[in-house]
Design a protein around this motif. Structure first.
Motif, PDB file in Angstrom:
ATOM      1  N   GLY A   1     -18.206 -12.893 -11.825  1.00 54.36           N
ATOM      2  CA  GLY A   1     -18.072 -14.197 -12.476  1.00 54.36           C
ATOM      3  C   GLY A   1     -16.638 -14.614 -12.715  1.00 54.36           C
TER       4      GLY A   1
ATOM      5  N   ALA B   1     -14.977 -15.401  -9.462  1.00 58.99           N
ATOM      6  CA  ALA B   1     -15.369 -16.729  -8.973  1.00 58.99           C
ATOM      7  C   ALA B   1     -14.594 -17.812  -9.710  1.00 58.99           C
ATOM      8  CB  ALA B   1     -16.874 -16.926  -9.162  1.00 58.99           C
TER       9      ALA B   1
ATOM     10  N   TRP C   1     -22.373 -16.656  -6.144  1.00 52.50           N
ATOM     11  CA  TRP C   1     -21.067 -16.857  -6.765  1.00 52.50           C
ATOM     12  C   TRP C   1     -20.173 -17.790  -5.964  1.00 52.50           C
ATOM     13  CZ3 TRP C   1     -20.910 -15.988 -11.613  1.00 52.50           C
ATOM     14  CH2 TRP C   1     -21.672 -14.965 -12.175  1.00 52.50           C
TER      15      TRP C   1
END
Length: 202
Positions: A15, A18, A131
């Motif tokens: 996360g 990304a 992602w």
């Protein structure tokens, strides 16, 4: 614009990677060494906090999200323009915003007068998070929204102080609509915050 990135899933989580790809400009990553979901606004008060300086723009912290923000502001970059926390793997909705470290990070930033946005990605089981798509959605909302983007909204803010936080959920919807909705939501939040501060100081 200088941006601090953090995430309660850990510095090596997909996360935050990304989010790093979605943000343009100077970014400094200050995030926990490992998984800390659900840590809330906990701080480390009675033991040393180990910091692994991986590079001049990447710091792995042996502490909580609030610790990460405090270390970032007091030892890495005193006056960033923005703190971005996420992208959290899972939505943070309603009263649950008091539980995740993702939101605590931007709450801590707001306490220091720095605006922050906590970004969470809703998960619809059994689907997995893409992602790459999450990166594109955040890029559209944060960077390429032009006059309607979040960056532009921050710059044009009429807030008497830079102290605000915005929990943001990534929904499953077309990217263009997502960008517009997020920017409108953010501007509405700015207006409400400005009204609140003006009433407090009247």
């Amino acid at each position: 614009m200088t941006i601090i990135l953090t995430n309660d899933d850990g510095i090596d989580a997909p996360g935050i990677q990304a989010l790093l790809q979605a943000v343009k400009g100077k970014t400094i990553m200050v995030a926990p060494q490992g998984q800390l979901s659900g840590c809330g606004h906990q701080v480390t008060a009675h033991s040393p906090i180990h910091v692994d300086r991986r590079s001049s723009v990447e710091y792995a912290v042996g502490g909580t999200l609030a610790d990460c923000v405090r270390i970032a502001l007091h030892h890495v970059c005193a006056k960033p323009d923005l703190v971005l926390s996420g992208i959290n793997a899972g939505g943070n909705l309603g009263v649950n915003v008091y539980i995740p470290g993702t939101v605590a990070a931007v709450r801590e930033a707001a306490m220091h007068g720095i605006p922050g946005i906590a970004i969470s990605h809703r998960i619809k089981r059994p689907l997995e998070i893409d992602w790459d798509v999450a990166t594109l959605k955040n890029q559209r909302a944060l960077i390429t929204g032009g006059s309607r983007g979040i960056g532009a909204a921050i710059k044009s803010s009429v807030l008497p102080v830079k102290a605000l936080m915005l929990p943001l959920i990534i929904p499953i919807r077309p990217i263009a609509q997502f960008s517009t909705d997020v920017a409108l939501s953010f501007r509405a939040h700015l207006r409400e915050s400005a009204h609140h501060f003006q009433n407090c100081w009247a």
